[in-house]
Design a protein around this motif. Structure first.
Motif, PDB file in Angstrom:
ATOM      1  N   UNK A 108       0.841  -1.199   0.000  1.00 34.41           N
ATOM      2  CA  UNK A 108       0.000   0.000   0.000  1.00 34.41           C
ATOM      3  C   UNK A 108       0.875   1.248   0.000  1.00 34.41           C
ATOM      4  N   UNK A 109       1.909   1.258   0.821  1.00 28.66           N
ATOM      5  CA  UNK A 109       2.767   2.445   0.876  1.00 28.66           C
ATOM      6  C   UNK A 109       3.508   2.649  -0.439  1.00 28.66           C
ATOM      7  N   UNK A 110       3.933   1.563  -1.083  1.00 26.61           N
ATOM      8  CA  UNK A 110       4.611   1.693  -2.376  1.00 26.61           C
ATOM      9  C   UNK A 110       3.671   2.256  -3.444  1.00 26.61           C
ATOM     10  N   UNK A 111       2.398   1.892  -3.366  1.00 29.45           N
ATOM     11  CA  UNK A 111       1.418   2.398  -4.337  1.00 29.45           C
ATOM     12  C   UNK A 111       1.064   3.855  -4.061  1.00 29.45           C
ATOM     13  N   UNK A 112       1.236   4.298  -2.815  1.00 24.42           N
ATOM     14  CA  UNK A 112       0.987   5.694  -2.417  1.00 24.42           C
ATOM     15  C   UNK A 112      -0.392   6.194  -2.834  1.00 24.42           C
ATOM     16  N   UNK A 113      -1.454   5.555  -2.348  1.00 29.39           N
ATOM     17  CA  UNK A 113      -2.795   5.990  -2.750  1.00 29.39           C
ATOM     18  C   UNK A 113      -3.132   7.401  -2.292  1.00 29.39           C
ATOM     19  N   UNK A 114      -3.736   8.144  -3.196  1.00 28.43           N
ATOM     20  CA  UNK A 114      -4.222   9.486  -2.877  1.00 28.43           C
ATOM     21  C   UNK A 114      -5.553   9.429  -2.144  1.00 28.43           C
ATOM     22  N   UNK A 115      -6.279   8.315  -2.346  1.00 28.85           N
ATOM     23  CA  UNK A 115      -7.575   8.115  -1.695  1.00 28.85           C
ATOM     24  C   UNK A 115      -7.647   6.683  -1.188  1.00 28.85           C
ATOM     25  N   UNK A 116      -8.250   6.521  -0.020  1.00 31.26           N
ATOM     26  CA  UNK A 116      -8.594   5.200   0.506  1.00 31.26           C
ATOM     27  C   UNK A 116     -10.112   5.153   0.640  1.00 31.26           C
ATOM     28  N   UNK A 117     -10.707   4.075   0.135  1.00 31.43           N
ATOM     29  CA  UNK A 117     -12.156   3.918   0.190  1.00 31.43           C
ATOM     30  C   UNK A 117     -12.473   2.666   0.999  1.00 31.43           C
ATOM     31  N   UNK A 118     -13.212   2.838   2.092  1.00 33.62           N
ATOM     32  CA  UNK A 118     -13.627   1.723   2.931  1.00 33.62           C
ATOM     33  C   UNK A 118     -15.057   1.327   2.574  1.00 33.62           C
ATOM     34  N   UNK A 119     -15.232   0.073   2.185  1.00 31.02           N
ATOM     35  CA  UNK A 119     -16.569  -0.462   1.899  1.00 31.02           C
ATOM     36  C   UNK A 119     -16.604  -1.894   2.418  1.00 31.02           C
ATOM     37  N   UNK A 141      -0.138   4.147   8.391  1.00 32.59           N
ATOM     38  CA  UNK A 141       0.384   3.991   7.040  1.00 32.59           C
ATOM     39  C   UNK A 141       0.906   5.337   6.538  1.00 32.59           C
ATOM     40  N   UNK A 142       2.051   5.320   5.907  1.00 37.33           N
ATOM     41  CA  UNK A 142       2.639   6.536   5.340  1.00 37.33           C
ATOM     42  C   UNK A 142       2.176   6.659   3.892  1.00 37.33           C
ATOM     43  N   UNK A 143       0.949   7.151   3.720  1.00 32.85           N
ATOM     44  CA  UNK A 143       0.375   7.299   2.378  1.00 32.85           C
ATOM     45  C   UNK A 143      -0.287   8.670   2.275  1.00 32.85           C
TER      46      UNK A 143
END
Length: 266
Positions: free
Chosen positions: A192-203, A221-223
Motif C-alpha cells: 500500500x505504501x509503495x502504491x501511495x494511494x491518494x484516496x482510501x475507500x472503505x466499503x 500507514x505513510x500514504x
C-alpha cells in the motif's frame, strides 16, 4: 451456461421467485419484479417487500425456501455454488450468475430479466446503466487520475477485486492493486505504501456505512490519503454488490475523486 440462457417462454407464468443473493434481489427490484419475490435472505434489502427471510445468503434455510414453493431460485457468486447445487438437487429451477467485471455485472441485468420474463426491462436496465457509466467516463476523461485503494475487509486489510478495479477506472482513478476480474486479496503495508494511494475507500462487507476511517488512520500507514484526510467510507453495497447499486457506486466514487467535475456537470 444453461442457467444464464433462461428464455422468456420458460419464464411465462413465473410468479414465485426466491432470491438468495442481495445483488439478485436489488436487480429484480430495479426490474419492477417486487411482486414476484416471495422469499429473500436476511442480507437482502427487503424494505417494502412482502417476502419473508429464509436465512442468510451463505446459509439459507433450504426447507424454508421449499416452503415458499418457488418457480425460480436466484443465486450469485462462486460462494453460492453449493447453494445453487443444493436447490437444483431439490428440483428447483435456479438462475445463477457470477459476474467478475463491471461489464459482466451490467450484462447480468439482462440474464435476470430474461429469467423472470422481463427481457425488455432487463435490456433497458443494462442500457441505462451503460449510459450512466459512459457519462461518468466523459466527465472525468481529461482529469488527472489519482491512485485509489479500496478495502472490502479490514482484518486483515484486503484490496477489493472483481469489478472494483473497473469501477475505480470508470470513476477516473488508478488502481494498481488488482486487475478487473481478479479475486480480492490481502495486501501488505509495504504494498500500500509503495502504491501511495491518494484516496482510501472503505466499503467493508456487511458494515454498510458504519466503517470507521480511524481503522486506516490507526495503522500509521505513510500514504498521501491519510496525510490529506482522504479516507472515505461508502455503503458496502455500492461497491460489493454487482447490481444497479454498483452504478451508483461508480458515481459516488467519481464525486469523491473529482468533485469539481461532478459539480460542473450539474
Amino acid at each position: 451456461m444453461d442457467e444464464q440462457r433462461a428464455t422468456a417462454d420458460q419464464a411465462t407464468g413465473l410468479r414465485r421467485v426466491v432470491s438468495l443473493a442481495p445483488s439478485a434481489t436489488a436487480t429484480l427490484r430495479a426490474l419492477g419484479a417486487d411482486d414476484r419475490l416471495v422469499g429473500v435472505t436476511h442480507n437482502c434489502d427487503a424494505d417494502g417487500l412482502d417476502a419473508p427471510a429464509v436465512g442468510g445468503w451463505l446459509n439459507p434455510d433450504h426447507d424454508a425456501v421449499a416452503e415458499r414453493d418457488p418457480d425460480l431460485v436466484c443465486t450469485a457468486d462462486p460462494l453460492q455454488r453449493d447453494v445453487r447445487d443444493a436447490h437444483r438437487e431439490r428440483g428447483h429451477r435456479v438462475v445463477h450468475v457470477e459476474p467478475t467485471t463491471l461489464g459482466e455485472a451490467v450484462e447480468s441485468f439482462v440474464t435476470l430479466g430474461r429469467a423472470v420474463g422481463q427481457t425488455r426491462a432487463g435490456h433497458d436496465l443494462a442500457w441505462s446503466a451503460r449510459g450512466r457509466l459512459e457519462r461518468v467516463r466523459r466527465l472525468v476523461a481529461n482529469r488527472d487520475r489519482p491512485v485509489v485503494y479500496c478495502e472490502e475487509w479490514s482484518d486483515p486489510p484486503t484490496a477489493a477485486g472483481n469489478w472494483v478495479p473497473d469501477a475505480v477506472r470508470a470513476a477516473g482513478g488508478r488502481y494498481p492493486f488488482l486487475d478487473a476480474g481478479e479475486r480480492s486479496r490481502e495486501v501488505t503495508r509495504d504494498e500500500v505504501e509503495d502504491a501511495a494511494p491518494d484516496h482510501v475507500v472503505l466499503h467493508v462487507c456487511g458494515r454498510g456505512e458504519r466503517s470507521d476511517p480511524a481503522t486506516v488512520r490507526d495503522r500509521d500507514w505513510d500514504v498521501p490519503a491519510v496525510e490529506r484526510d482522504a479516507v472515505h467510507v461508502v455503503d458496502d453495497s455500492l461497491l460489493n454488490q454487482p447490481s444497479p447499486r454498483l452504478v451508483d457506486g461508480v458515481e459516488a466514487l467519481a464525486a469523491r475523486l473529482h468533485p469539481d467535475a461532478v459539480d460542473e456537470s450539474g
